[in-house]
Scaffold this motif. Sequence first.
Motif, PDB file in Angstrom:
ATOM      1  N   ALA A   1       7.121 -71.093 -98.078  1.00 14.46           N
ATOM      2  CA  ALA A   1       6.704 -70.550 -99.368  1.00 14.46           C
ATOM      3  C   ALA A   1       5.271 -70.929 -99.720  1.00 14.46           C
ATOM      4  CB  ALA A   1       7.645 -71.035-100.465  1.00 14.46           C
TER       5      ALA A   1
ATOM      6  N   TYR B   1       3.193 -68.314 -96.692  1.00 15.90           N
ATOM      7  CA  TYR B   1       3.187 -67.154 -97.588  1.00 15.90           C
ATOM      8  C   TYR B   1       1.833 -66.996 -98.278  1.00 15.90           C
ATOM      9  CZ  TYR B   1       4.418 -63.838-101.211  1.00 15.90           C
ATOM     10  OH  TYR B   1       4.434 -62.734-102.026  1.00 15.90           O
TER      11      TYR B   1
ATOM     12  N   PHE C   1      13.618 -66.701-108.405  1.00 14.86           N
ATOM     13  CA  PHE C   1      12.890 -65.620-109.081  1.00 14.86           C
ATOM     14  C   PHE C   1      12.513 -65.952-110.524  1.00 14.86           C
ATOM     15  CE2 PHE C   1      12.387 -61.293-110.960  1.00 14.86           C
ATOM     16  CZ  PHE C   1      11.340 -60.893-110.159  1.00 14.86           C
TER      17      PHE C   1
ATOM     18  N   HIS D   1      10.414 -65.421-113.676  1.00 17.12           N
ATOM     19  CA  HIS D   1       9.697 -64.229-114.153  1.00 17.12           C
ATOM     20  C   HIS D   1       9.303 -64.430-115.616  1.00 17.12           C
ATOM     21  CE1 HIS D   1      13.309 -62.497-116.228  1.00 17.12           C
ATOM     22  NE2 HIS D   1      13.940 -63.154-115.282  1.00 17.12           N
TER      23      HIS D   1
ATOM     24  N   PHE E   1       3.792 -61.844-110.255  1.00 13.84           N
ATOM     25  CA  PHE E   1       5.071 -61.549-109.601  1.00 13.84           C
ATOM     26  C   PHE E   1       4.936 -61.693-108.088  1.00 13.84           C
ATOM     27  CE2 PHE E   1       6.603 -59.248-113.455  1.00 13.84           C
ATOM     28  CZ  PHE E   1       7.854 -59.838-113.530  1.00 13.84           C
ATOM     29  N   ARG E   2       3.856 -61.140-107.554  1.00 14.96           N
ATOM     30  CA  ARG E   2       3.671 -61.137-106.101  1.00 14.96           C
ATOM     31  C   ARG E   2       3.463 -62.550-105.546  1.00 14.96           C
ATOM     32  NH1 ARG E   2      -1.505 -58.496-102.964  1.00 14.96           N
ATOM     33  NH2 ARG E   2      -0.970 -59.262-100.880  1.00 14.96           N
ATOM     34  N   SER E   3       2.851 -63.420-106.334  1.00 17.01           N
ATOM     35  CA  SER E   3       2.549 -64.771-105.850  1.00 17.01           C
ATOM     36  C   SER E   3       3.588 -65.781-106.331  1.00 17.01           C
ATOM     37  CB  SER E   3       1.145 -65.190-106.299  1.00 17.01           C
ATOM     38  OG  SER E   3       0.982 -65.016-107.710  1.00 17.01           O
TER      39      SER E   3
ATOM     40  N   SER F   1       6.339 -65.586-108.459  1.00 17.71           N
ATOM     41  CA  SER F   1       7.763 -65.220-108.432  1.00 17.71           C
ATOM     42  C   SER F   1       8.295 -65.157-107.009  1.00 17.71           C
ATOM     43  CB  SER F   1       7.984 -63.878-109.139  1.00 17.71           C
ATOM     44  OG  SER F   1       7.571 -63.941-110.484  1.00 17.71           O
ATOM     45  N   MET F   2       7.498 -64.618-106.099  1.00 22.11           N
ATOM     46  CA  MET F   2       7.935 -64.538-104.708  1.00 22.11           C
ATOM     47  C   MET F   2       7.989 -65.918-104.065  1.00 22.11           C
ATOM     48  SD  MET F   2       8.962 -61.665-103.744  1.00 22.11           S
ATOM     49  CE  MET F   2       9.051 -62.117-102.020  1.00 22.11           C
TER      50      MET F   2
ATOM     51  N   GLU G   1       8.709 -68.760-105.566  1.00 21.35           N
ATOM     52  CA  GLU G   1       9.919 -69.403-106.053  1.00 21.35           C
ATOM     53  C   GLU G   1      11.173 -68.829-105.382  1.00 21.35           C
ATOM     54  OE1 GLU G   1      10.037 -71.837-109.524  1.00 21.35           O
ATOM     55  OE2 GLU G   1       9.139 -72.274-107.581  1.00 21.35           O
ATOM     56  N   THR G   2      11.174 -67.527-105.147  1.00 24.70           N
ATOM     57  CA  THR G   2      12.330 -66.895-104.503  1.00 24.70           C
ATOM     58  C   THR G   2      12.462 -67.341-103.050  1.00 24.70           C
ATOM     59  OG1 THR G   2      12.125 -64.977-105.959  1.00 24.70           O
ATOM     60  CG2 THR G   2      13.388 -64.678-103.928  1.00 24.70           C
ATOM     61  N   ILE G   3      11.331 -67.422-102.344  1.00 23.32           N
ATOM     62  CA  ILE G   3      11.359 -67.897-100.959  1.00 23.32           C
ATOM     63  C   ILE G   3      11.902 -69.327-100.905  1.00 23.32           C
ATOM     64  CG2 ILE G   3       9.930 -68.526 -98.969  1.00 23.32           C
ATOM     65  CD1 ILE G   3       8.077 -66.190 -99.780  1.00 23.32           C
TER      66      ILE G   3
END
Length: 442
Positions: free
Chosen positions: A189, A193, A389, A391, A412-414, A416-417, A419-421
């Motif tokens: 992440a 990423y 995620f 947000h 969102f692209r940085s 949020s992604m 955190e999801t990874i």
Amino acid sequence: MTLLIILLAVLALIALISWGKVNAFLAFLLVTLPTGLALGLPPARLLAAVQQGLGDTLASVALVVVLGAMLGKLVADSGAARQIAGVMVGAFGPGNVQWTMLGAGFVIGIPLFYNVGFLLMMPLIFSVVYQYRLPALYVGLPMLAALSVLHGFLPPHPAPTALVAQFHADLGLTFVYGLLVAVPAVVLAGPLYARTLKGIVSKPPPGLVAEQAAAGPLPGRLNSFLSSLLPVLGIAVVLGIKALVPAGGALAAGLGFLADPGVVMLLSVVVATFSLGVAQGRVVPAVMSTFGAAVADVAPILLIIGGAGALKEVLVASGVSQELAASLRGTGLPPLVLGWLLAGFIRVCLGSATVAGLTAAGVMLPMLAHSPVNPNLLVLAIGAGSLLFSHVNDGGFWLFKEYFGLSVKDTFRSWSMMETIVSVVGLLGVLALDWALPLLGL
């Protein structure tokens, strides 16, 4: 009917916090009392359960959380955290800046709460960005990923500490397993990423670099590292010695006392009071003022933990825990996956990782009596789910957006992604440990 009541309680909690903007502790109480009445608890028994839940939960976590906050605040105010990060950046150079920032995030994130670490490290991140002319997200995301993972996975941070206490897990094992899970999650992440985000232009607010330059003299390098890592080093040394002495003797009992997380944290705070306070020219009252500010910072989190404990105790006292456990087992999902899903659902709805983890723990607790699930791994699975995620309903989302000067889309692209990874890889790591530990006889 019972499951409907529980579902309505969770939805009401989500609505109060997310839509009504009600304080999370107050929301827990507003949901807990009518839920207990709806489940058939007499008023006197309901109030006793609320008091017991609050008291038992806070008794098990308050010492470690408060002392951890004190140590983290002193590490921050003394400049030890900036010293650690600066040493690591200087030692490994610009070519390895991502891995250096990741390592610094790991070291700094053990004693510091996420928001404190974030605000403290932003000037350093942008100093590196401007000095080496590198993209801001490329530099900063690895460190922030490490801070986030440690906040969600590892004691002495509030939610993991509370989960360890609720599940009667082993704090030392949870910490070790958490590190094993955290490393691949942060690597994927963070540095890996972040390389896909070089095209995102960051426009940070002015003054961040100036703040770093204006800072006063810092503690020594060795002092900074040892004082920050003293809880981890203390537990490791004591447990290592304990493994070498005969069990059941006075020496083993004494070492067991010293290995208690509360005792370790207390000794660490005492040592840091001198090493990062008095030895740096600060008088004791000034250090105590720092500790007072730390207690004020952590008090709202402790109240949330206590409110979650009250709801959990009401579920237990009403007898619904057995029915809930049977229903959850009926889903056919492994407990680790189910805990992750529950925490992730509440996280997405509420935005708070701490509330998500504690609420999911209250629902999952009955399953421990009817399932062979490893409680240490369940702590980590729920912790991973609580990071899923982030947000627009999460304060961390906006903190990241504003400091890096990003659009909502790029956040969102940085953020949020990332955190999801972290969340998904964390779950995969927990499942891998659940498969491997029995093979290793652990």
